[in-house]
Scaffold this motif. Structure first.
Motif, PDB file in Angstrom:
ATOM      1  N   ILE A   1       0.819  -1.212   0.000  1.00 34.24           N
ATOM      2  CA  ILE A   1       0.000   0.000   0.000  1.00 34.24           C
ATOM      3  C   ILE A   1       0.857   1.268   0.000  1.00 34.24           C
ATOM      4  O   ILE A   1       0.348   2.372  -0.106  1.00 34.24           O
ATOM      5  CB  ILE A   1      -0.959   0.025   1.214  1.00 34.24           C
ATOM      6  CG1 ILE A   1      -0.184  -0.073   2.524  1.00 34.24           C
ATOM      7  CG2 ILE A   1      -2.002  -1.063   1.086  1.00 34.24           C
ATOM      8  CD1 ILE A   1      -1.024   0.142   3.765  1.00 34.24           C
ATOM      9  N   GLY A   2       2.164   1.101   0.107  1.00 25.82           N
ATOM     10  CA  GLY A   2       3.054   2.247   0.108  1.00 25.82           C
ATOM     11  C   GLY A   2       4.491   1.834   0.365  1.00 25.82           C
ATOM     12  O   GLY A   2       4.817   0.648   0.358  1.00 25.82           O
ATOM     13  N   PHE A   3       5.317   2.836   0.600  1.00 29.89           N
ATOM     14  CA  PHE A   3       6.737   2.595   0.834  1.00 29.89           C
ATOM     15  C   PHE A   3       7.250   3.557   1.896  1.00 29.89           C
ATOM     16  O   PHE A   3       6.714   4.660   2.060  1.00 29.89           O
ATOM     17  CB  PHE A   3       7.536   2.806  -0.459  1.00 29.89           C
ATOM     18  CG  PHE A   3       7.144   1.871  -1.550  1.00 29.89           C
ATOM     19  CD1 PHE A   3       7.748   0.631  -1.670  1.00 29.89           C
ATOM     20  CD2 PHE A   3       6.151   2.213  -2.446  1.00 29.89           C
ATOM     21  CE1 PHE A   3       7.372  -0.239  -2.681  1.00 29.89           C
ATOM     22  CE2 PHE A   3       5.752   1.354  -3.450  1.00 29.89           C
ATOM     23  CZ  PHE A   3       6.378   0.114  -3.569  1.00 29.89           C
TER      24      PHE A   3
ATOM     25  N   GLU B   1      10.767   9.165   4.807  1.00 36.01           N
ATOM     26  CA  GLU B   1       9.739   9.607   3.865  1.00 36.01           C
ATOM     27  C   GLU B   1       8.767   8.448   3.705  1.00 36.01           C
ATOM     28  O   GLU B   1       9.185   7.297   3.620  1.00 36.01           O
ATOM     29  CB  GLU B   1      10.336   9.908   2.494  1.00 36.01           C
ATOM     30  CG  GLU B   1      11.267  11.071   2.451  1.00 36.01           C
ATOM     31  CD  GLU B   1      11.897  11.262   1.083  1.00 36.01           C
ATOM     32  OE1 GLU B   1      12.344  12.370   0.829  1.00 36.01           O
ATOM     33  OE2 GLU B   1      11.944  10.300   0.294  1.00 36.01           O
ATOM     34  N   VAL B   2       7.489   8.762   3.663  1.00 33.75           N
ATOM     35  CA  VAL B   2       6.469   7.752   3.426  1.00 33.75           C
ATOM     36  C   VAL B   2       5.786   8.096   2.111  1.00 33.75           C
ATOM     37  O   VAL B   2       5.392   9.242   1.897  1.00 33.75           O
ATOM     38  CB  VAL B   2       5.442   7.698   4.577  1.00 33.75           C
ATOM     39  CG1 VAL B   2       4.362   6.669   4.288  1.00 33.75           C
ATOM     40  CG2 VAL B   2       6.143   7.387   5.896  1.00 33.75           C
TER      41      VAL B   2
ATOM     42  N   PHE C   1       4.548   5.897  -5.448  1.00 37.76           N
ATOM     43  CA  PHE C   1       5.772   6.626  -5.079  1.00 37.76           C
ATOM     44  C   PHE C   1       5.558   8.136  -4.964  1.00 37.76           C
ATOM     45  O   PHE C   1       6.494   8.904  -5.110  1.00 37.76           O
ATOM     46  CB  PHE C   1       6.931   6.313  -6.030  1.00 37.76           C
ATOM     47  CG  PHE C   1       7.411   4.898  -5.914  1.00 37.76           C
ATOM     48  CD1 PHE C   1       8.314   4.535  -4.934  1.00 37.76           C
ATOM     49  CD2 PHE C   1       6.959   3.922  -6.793  1.00 37.76           C
ATOM     50  CE1 PHE C   1       8.761   3.229  -4.828  1.00 37.76           C
ATOM     51  CE2 PHE C   1       7.403   2.621  -6.697  1.00 37.76           C
ATOM     52  CZ  PHE C   1       8.303   2.265  -5.702  1.00 37.76           C
ATOM     53  N   ASN C   2       4.320   8.570  -4.699  1.00 36.62           N
ATOM     54  CA  ASN C   2       4.056   9.975  -4.409  1.00 36.62           C
ATOM     55  C   ASN C   2       4.291  10.194  -2.916  1.00 36.62           C
ATOM     56  O   ASN C   2       3.704   9.482  -2.096  1.00 36.62           O
ATOM     57  CB  ASN C   2       2.615  10.349  -4.761  1.00 36.62           C
ATOM     58  CG  ASN C   2       2.338  10.176  -6.228  1.00 36.62           C
ATOM     59  OD1 ASN C   2       3.139  10.577  -7.061  1.00 36.62           O
ATOM     60  ND2 ASN C   2       1.213   9.559  -6.557  1.00 36.62           N
ATOM     61  N   MET C   3       5.130  11.170  -2.559  1.00 28.31           N
ATOM     62  CA  MET C   3       5.454  11.389  -1.163  1.00 28.31           C
ATOM     63  C   MET C   3       4.232  11.892  -0.406  1.00 28.31           C
ATOM     64  O   MET C   3       3.556  12.819  -0.834  1.00 28.31           O
ATOM     65  CB  MET C   3       6.603  12.377  -1.009  1.00 28.31           C
ATOM     66  CG  MET C   3       7.049  12.480   0.422  1.00 28.31           C
ATOM     67  SD  MET C   3       8.554  13.432   0.749  1.00 28.31           S
ATOM     68  CE  MET C   3       8.545  14.694  -0.453  1.00 28.31           C
ATOM     69  N   ILE C   4       3.956  11.254   0.724  1.00 31.12           N
ATOM     70  CA  ILE C   4       2.837  11.630   1.574  1.00 31.12           C
ATOM     71  C   ILE C   4       3.346  12.379   2.803  1.00 31.12           C
ATOM     72  O   ILE C   4       2.806  13.411   3.177  1.00 31.12           O
ATOM     73  CB  ILE C   4       2.029  10.386   2.003  1.00 31.12           C
ATOM     74  CG1 ILE C   4       1.462   9.689   0.785  1.00 31.12           C
ATOM     75  CG2 ILE C   4       0.941  10.762   2.981  1.00 31.12           C
ATOM     76  CD1 ILE C   4       0.835   8.357   1.083  1.00 31.12           C
TER      77      ILE C   4
END
Length: 73
Positions: free
Chosen positions: A28-30, A55-56, A61-64
């Motif tokens: 669901i993310g990185f 960084e989440v 791969f859009n930074m949240i």
């Protein structure tokens, strides 16, 4: 709110993207560790886990979130 889980290599001096998975083990993310400068990276390699900046990102791969450690004495 959805919870995600990741393995702990993010704490072991790596700057690669670590997948975050949900309970069904779907990515669901990185999360990615980063250093704000070369001195910070050097100090962190001498003293393990001295700085933890992350960084989440979402699954595209859009930074949240970008979180830097508060460096105060």
């Amino acid at each position: 709110m959805e919870f995600g889980y990741f393995k702990k290599p993010v704490i072991k001096k790596t700057t690669k993207c670590i997948p975050i998975s949900n309970k069904e083990e779907i990515t669901i993310g990185f999360i990615k560790r980063f250093y704000t400068n070369k001195v910070e990276k050097l100090i962190d390699h001498i003293f393990d886990e001295f700085y933890v900046n992350v960084e989440v990102m979402d699954s595209n791969f859009n930074m949240i979130v970008k979180a830097t450690e508060n460096k105060s004495l």
